[in-house]
Design a protein around this motif. Structure first.
Motif, PDB file in Angstrom:
ATOM      1  N   GLY A 176     -56.542  11.590 -69.269  1.00  0.00           N
ATOM      2  CA  GLY A 176     -57.234  10.616 -68.817  1.00  0.00           C
ATOM      3  C   GLY A 176     -55.970   9.544 -67.640  1.00  0.00           C
ATOM      4  N   ILE A 177     -56.468  10.496 -66.248  1.00  0.00           N
ATOM      5  CA  ILE A 177     -55.250   9.548 -65.324  1.00  0.00           C
ATOM      6  C   ILE A 177     -56.322   9.715 -63.491  1.00  0.00           C
ATOM      7  CG2 ILE A 177     -53.584  10.243 -63.078  1.00  0.00           C
ATOM      8  CD1 ILE A 177     -52.266  12.485 -64.748  1.00  0.00           C
ATOM      9  N   PHE A 178     -55.830   7.862 -63.890  1.00  0.00           N
ATOM     10  CA  PHE A 178     -56.382   7.235 -62.499  1.00  0.00           C
ATOM     11  C   PHE A 178     -55.747   6.950 -61.302  1.00  0.00           C
ATOM     12  CE2 PHE A 178     -57.980   3.510 -60.873  1.00  0.00           C
ATOM     13  CZ  PHE A 178     -58.284   3.436 -59.654  1.00  0.00           C
ATOM     14  N   GLU A 225     -58.078   9.791 -73.572  1.00  0.00           N
ATOM     15  CA  GLU A 225     -57.279   8.797 -73.502  1.00  0.00           C
ATOM     16  C   GLU A 225     -56.614   8.679 -72.577  1.00  0.00           C
ATOM     17  OE1 GLU A 225     -53.005   8.675 -76.604  1.00  0.00           O
ATOM     18  OE2 GLU A 225     -52.663   9.865 -74.513  1.00  0.00           O
ATOM     19  N   TYR A 226     -56.639   7.418 -72.280  1.00  0.00           N
ATOM     20  CA  TYR A 226     -56.815   6.715 -70.517  1.00  0.00           C
ATOM     21  C   TYR A 226     -54.892   7.141 -70.536  1.00  0.00           C
ATOM     22  CZ  TYR A 226     -56.636   3.556 -66.616  1.00  0.00           C
ATOM     23  OH  TYR A 226     -56.527   3.534 -64.875  1.00  0.00           O
ATOM     24  N   TRP A 227     -54.317   7.671 -70.180  1.00  0.00           N
ATOM     25  CA  TRP A 227     -52.725   7.993 -69.556  1.00  0.00           C
ATOM     26  C   TRP A 227     -52.368   7.727 -68.993  1.00  0.00           C
ATOM     27  CZ3 TRP A 227     -49.357  11.556 -67.453  1.00  0.00           C
ATOM     28  CH2 TRP A 227     -48.840  11.941 -67.843  1.00  0.00           C
ATOM     29  N   ASP A 228     -52.501   7.410 -67.850  1.00  0.00           N
ATOM     30  CA  ASP A 228     -51.549   6.700 -66.898  1.00  0.00           C
ATOM     31  C   ASP A 228     -52.509   6.289 -65.563  1.00  0.00           C
ATOM     32  OD1 ASP A 228     -49.032   6.218 -65.625  1.00  0.00           O
ATOM     33  OD2 ASP A 228     -48.029   7.569 -66.365  1.00  0.00           O
ATOM     34  N   ASN A 229     -51.619   5.913 -64.266  1.00  0.00           N
ATOM     35  CA  ASN A 229     -52.324   4.776 -63.183  1.00  0.00           C
ATOM     36  C   ASN A 229     -51.115   6.331 -62.247  1.00  0.00           C
ATOM     37  OD1 ASN A 229     -54.395   4.117 -63.868  1.00  0.00           O
ATOM     38  ND2 ASN A 229     -52.908   2.298 -64.923  1.00  0.00           N
TER      39      ASN A 229
END
Length: 206
Positions: free
Chosen positions: A127-129, A158-162
């Motif tokens: 997941g990317i924000f 998985e909250y991978w990066d912004n």
């Protein structure tokens, strides 16, 4: 194996700073060989969560609208890129409406206990924000992160990066930022390359 990247634009303004930054991420992913799709929430017809808690008993949302099909797309994506500008120190109403409608997945995980994402699944779903803000404050994105964390956790990513860029007022928009668009494009390439490396190593995921 095809890598599917789904971008969701939560901005009410078409082709603004945040959607342009999202487009750069998606273009990088496309260049790396991924199958890419973008959904613009503003163009969808959907209602916000009613708080009826029917999903706590059934595991399904009683509302059937354009988000029904979107959650089906989310379920088969390998990379989920959620984009929202910062409005009044938080995410937009469009993005929050989507996140709240994921309550039925939360109910399946924590009440009905018939949905579980393994560590292996999470490693293969990133997941990317993506966000922009007019203000130059270092903490301007802080209020957005908890909702984004909840969304990725609930949907099995998985909250991978912004990919975030503040100080848009000073730069005159995303096009005036010296590095943001290039970094966003590289982020799109990087996440696809990472998943391809995992596949090449024989780690094909669930």
């Amino acid at each position: 194996m095809t890598i599917k990247v789904l971008g969701i634009s939560g901005s009410p303004r078409r082709h603004g700073n945040t959607e342009t930054l999202l487009d750069a991420v998606l273009e990088g992913a496309r260049e790396a060989g991924a199958e890419v799709e973008k959904v613009v929430l503003r163009s969808l017809d959907y209602a916000s969560c009613r708080g009826c808690n029917a999903c706590h008993k059934t595991g399904a949302c009683i509302i059937e609208d354009d988000l029904t099909a979107l959650f089906e797309k989310i379920a088969v994506a390998d990379v989920l890129v959620l984009a929202s500008p910062i409005y009044s120190m938080g995410i937009t109403a469009e993005a929050k409406g989507l996140i709240d409608r994921a309550q039925y997945l939360w109910a399946r995980k924590f009440i009905l206990k018939n949905l579980f994402f393994t560590d292996e699944h999470l490693r293969h779903h990133k997941g990317i924000f993506v966000s922009t803000a007019g203000l130059g404050w270092d903490n301007v994105f802080d209020a957005a992160f908890p909702a984004v964390i909840a969304f990725f956790n609930t949907t099995g990513f998985e909250y991978w990066d912004n990919v975030i860029a503040n100080d848009m007022d000073r730069y005159g928009g995303i096009a005036g930022h010296p590095t943001a668009l290039l970094e966003a494009r590289e982020k799109g390439r990087s996440v696809v390359a990472l998943l391809r490396e995992m596949q090449a190593a024989g780690d094909s995921g669930p």
